[in-house]
Design an enzyme around this catalytic site. Structure first.
Site, PDB file in Angstrom:
ATOM      1  CB  THR A  72      -0.754   0.093   1.256  1.00  0.00           C
ATOM      2  OG1 THR A  72      -0.082   0.065   2.310  1.00  0.00           O
ATOM      3  CG2 THR A  72      -1.647  -1.254   1.388  1.00  0.00           C
ATOM      4  CB  THR A 112      -1.187  -0.231  19.088  1.00  0.00           C
ATOM      5  OG1 THR A 112      -0.868   1.134  19.782  1.00  0.00           O
ATOM      6  CG2 THR A 112      -2.586  -0.450  18.775  1.00  0.00           C
ATOM      7  CG  ASP A 113       0.587   2.646  23.503  1.00  0.00           C
ATOM      8  OD1 ASP A 113       0.143   2.668  22.459  1.00  0.00           O
ATOM      9  OD2 ASP A 113       1.389   3.415  24.145  1.00  0.00           O
ATOM     10  CD  GLU A 114      -2.419   4.932  19.086  1.00  0.00           C
ATOM     11  OE1 GLU A 114      -3.368   5.366  18.731  1.00  0.00           O
ATOM     12  OE2 GLU A 114      -1.372   5.253  18.847  1.00  0.00           O
ATOM     13  CE1 TYR A 156      -3.429   1.407  14.027  1.00  0.00           C
ATOM     14  CE2 TYR A 156      -2.888   2.681  16.008  1.00  0.00           C
ATOM     15  CZ  TYR A 156      -2.600   1.636  15.093  1.00  0.00           C
ATOM     16  OH  TYR A 156      -1.466   0.678  15.221  1.00  0.00           O
ATOM     17  CE  LYS A 161      -2.911  -3.359  15.438  1.00  0.00           C
ATOM     18  NZ  LYS A 161      -2.200  -4.021  14.570  1.00  0.00           N
ATOM     19  CG  ASN A 180       7.580   0.932  17.447  1.00  0.00           C
ATOM     20  OD1 ASN A 180       8.069  -0.174  16.672  1.00  0.00           O
ATOM     21  ND2 ASN A 180       6.938   0.850  18.620  1.00  0.00           N
ATOM     22  NE  ARG A 236      -0.047   9.792  21.746  1.00  0.00           N
ATOM     23  CZ  ARG A 236      -1.124  10.162  22.355  1.00  0.00           C
ATOM     24  NH1 ARG A 236      -0.955  10.583  23.606  1.00  0.00           N
ATOM     25  NH2 ARG A 236      -2.031  10.552  21.553  1.00  0.00           N
TER      26      ARG A 236
HETATM   27  P1  NAD Z   1       3.421   0.456   8.342  1.00  0.00           P
HETATM   28  O1  NAD Z   1       2.186   1.512   8.065  1.00  0.00           O
HETATM   29  O2  NAD Z   1       4.574   1.281   8.153  1.00  0.00           O
HETATM   30  O3  NAD Z   1       3.363  -0.682   7.442  1.00  0.00           O
HETATM   31  C1  NAD Z   1       2.147  -1.643   7.330  1.00  0.00           C
HETATM   32  C2  NAD Z   1       2.457  -2.571   6.226  1.00  0.00           C
HETATM   33  O4  NAD Z   1       1.302  -3.516   5.725  1.00  0.00           O
HETATM   34  C3  NAD Z   1       2.779  -1.969   4.667  1.00  0.00           C
HETATM   35  O5  NAD Z   1       3.937  -2.501   4.182  1.00  0.00           O
HETATM   36  C4  NAD Z   1       1.662  -2.323   4.151  1.00  0.00           C
HETATM   37  O6  NAD Z   1       2.058  -2.279   2.714  1.00  0.00           O
HETATM   38  C5  NAD Z   1       1.166  -3.495   4.664  1.00  0.00           C
HETATM   39  N1  NAD Z   1      -0.367  -3.702   4.483  1.00  0.00           N
HETATM   40  C6  NAD Z   1      -1.464  -2.656   4.689  1.00  0.00           C
HETATM   41  N2  NAD Z   1      -2.620  -3.631   4.411  1.00  0.00           N
HETATM   42  C7  NAD Z   1      -2.346  -4.629   3.993  1.00  0.00           C
HETATM   43  C8  NAD Z   1      -2.840  -5.860   3.249  1.00  0.00           C
HETATM   44  N3  NAD Z   1      -4.275  -5.674   3.352  1.00  0.00           N
HETATM   45  N4  NAD Z   1      -2.462  -6.961   3.010  1.00  0.00           N
HETATM   46  C9  NAD Z   1      -1.178  -6.824   3.332  1.00  0.00           C
HETATM   47  N5  NAD Z   1      -0.269  -6.082   3.588  1.00  0.00           N
HETATM   48  C10 NAD Z   1      -0.913  -4.869   4.042  1.00  0.00           C
HETATM   49  O7  NAD Z   1       3.243   0.091   9.867  1.00  0.00           O
HETATM   50  P2  NAD Z   1       3.968   0.052  11.003  1.00  0.00           P
HETATM   51  O8  NAD Z   1       3.820   1.184  11.647  1.00  0.00           O
HETATM   52  O9  NAD Z   1       5.111  -0.817  10.777  1.00  0.00           O
HETATM   53  O10 NAD Z   1       3.252  -1.006  12.013  1.00  0.00           O
HETATM   54  C11 NAD Z   1       3.076  -2.281  11.983  1.00  0.00           C
HETATM   55  C12 NAD Z   1       2.096  -3.014  12.923  1.00  0.00           C
HETATM   56  O11 NAD Z   1       2.708  -2.443  14.269  1.00  0.00           O
HETATM   57  C13 NAD Z   1       0.573  -2.528  12.753  1.00  0.00           C
HETATM   58  O12 NAD Z   1      -0.099  -3.812  13.161  1.00  0.00           O
HETATM   59  C14 NAD Z   1       0.526  -1.390  13.916  1.00  0.00           C
HETATM   60  O13 NAD Z   1      -0.867  -1.290  14.083  1.00  0.00           O
HETATM   61  C15 NAD Z   1       1.395  -1.947  14.873  1.00  0.00           C
HETATM   62  N6  NAD Z   1       1.916  -0.860  15.701  1.00  0.00           N
HETATM   63  C16 NAD Z   1       2.517   0.144  15.151  1.00  0.00           C
HETATM   64  C17 NAD Z   1       3.194   0.954  15.839  1.00  0.00           C
HETATM   65  C18 NAD Z   1       3.910   2.353  15.591  1.00  0.00           C
HETATM   66  O14 NAD Z   1       4.380   3.085  16.282  1.00  0.00           O
HETATM   67  N7  NAD Z   1       4.259   2.506  14.297  1.00  0.00           N
HETATM   68  C19 NAD Z   1       3.158   0.981  17.457  1.00  0.00           C
HETATM   69  C20 NAD Z   1       2.331  -0.083  18.152  1.00  0.00           C
HETATM   70  C21 NAD Z   1       1.939  -1.198  17.052  1.00  0.00           C
END
Ligand code: NAD
Length: 325
Positions: free
Chosen positions: A37, A124-126, A148, A152, A178, A212
């Protein structure tokens, strides 16, 4: 023989995790399933794509046939794929429910049918919602307040129900915010860094009072890896231990890093919903041996350095963001 399917491995956290897995002797094969995406890019995997252990499969986690085939070929699934940007969830909540809830369900059903030995659902903590005081342990009620976080939380509950009902060996990880190299510039730290690199102002919602916990992406990956190897099925693990900062304090650190003052900050009205504070108790994963290792100032400097050296990676994304808005 360990064969790990990583969904969303071309995104920010997933791509760091894939590098970590490829370096581990105990892992024989890593497959990334990613729909690429706007948030994903093969460039995030970079030189990791050259590893003979890595296979990239372009595809959607909602594709039950594809996911079914992949689940049968792997012993473990680590599930990162999601719509992850809170602000986008205000105006396209349906995509969040579709990918985050239904997509997670598709994977879980495939894991059940294939008899996968381990399923780590990354969250996530959210999901705990805002806390005025205290800390959320893993059994704290889920009170998500933005779409969001609600998507989750729903996916966490579906994942845990597949453990209860079908014995799918699910663990859930919930980490704080992160930061680190290769994060999409729509997120606050890379957004501020890239704006300051371009000589632009940065914008702060409200008075920047929202607290945060900032965790280096490699610390989160350390925690997820521990849960993959030694988490107890059916359990949730909070991954925290970063640095607690209000938005204004984070801004001050970034301004100081670029040697500029508060005249570079423009204030915006607060978002429609902006949780005042998240805070987690992470003693449960500490008992597995988790120890966050990154100092925030050093981590921010390393992150800024990556954006300084790689304008070709984020400048095109900023242009797309402008068109999107
Ligand atoms: P990101 O948005 O950078 O990456 C998401 C990835 O998922 C992308 O590569 C996208 O192409 C892929 N994707 C999206 N929809 C898809 C689908 N339908 N099928 C296949 N691939 C798909 O996200 P991130 O920041 O790396 O977060 C990764 C995970 O960690 C998520 O589940 C997020 O909820 C969780 N998370 C993120 C944070 C943060 O601070 N970034 C904190 C806690 C938890």
């Amino acid at each position: 023989m360990s064969r790990v399917l990583v969904t969303g491995g071309a995104g920010f956290i997933g791509s760091h995790f894939v590098r970590r897995l490829l370096a581990a002797d105990a892992v024989d094969q890593v497959t990334v399933l990613d729909a690429l995406t706007y948030a994903g890019s093969l460039e995030n995997l970079g030189e990791a794509m050259l590893s003979p252990k890595l296979t990239f499969v372009p595809g959607n986690i909602l594709d039950a046939r594809l996911v079914g085939v992949l689940a049968r070929e792997h012993t473990a699934i680590v599930h990162f794929a999601a719509e992850s940007h809170v602000d986008r969830s205000f105006y396209e909540a349906g995509n969040f429910l579709s990918t985050n809830v239904l997509g997670t369900h598709t994977l879980l059903a495939a894991a059940r049918d294939a008899g996968v030995l381990r399923f780590v659902h990354v969250s996530t903590d959210e999901v705990y919602g805002p806390l005025e005081s205290g800390q959320a342990a893993e059994d704290f009620p889920l009170r998500p307040s933005v779409p969001y976080a609600a998507s989750k939380a729903a996916s966490d509950l579906v994942a845990l129900s597949f453990f209860q009902t079908f014995d799918v060996p699910v663990c859930v990880t919930r980490s704080s915010n992160n930061y680190g190299p290769r994060q999409h510039p729509e997120k606050i730290i890379p957004l501020f860094i890239t704006r300051l690199l371009k000589g632009h102002d940065v914008t702060l919602h409200g008075q920047g009072q929202h607290m945060r916990n900032w965790l280096h992406v490699e610390d989160n990956c350390q925690g997820i890896d521990l849960v993959l190897r030694s988490g107890v099925p059916g359990q949730v693990y909070n991954i925290g231990g970063g640095t607690d900062l209000a938005g204004a304090e984070l801004t001050a650190r970034l301004l100081a890093m670029f040697d500029v003052g508060w005249d570079r900050v423009r204030y915006l009205p607060d978002r429609a919903s902006n949780d005042i504070r998240y805070a987690m108790d992470w003693s449960k994963i500490a008992a597995l041996g988790y120890r966050p290792a990154h100092d925030l100032d050093q981590g921010l400097a390393q992150t800024a350095d990556w954006y300084r050296r790689n304008p070709d990676r984020w400048a095109p994304l900023l242009r797309k963001e402008t068109q999107h808005a």
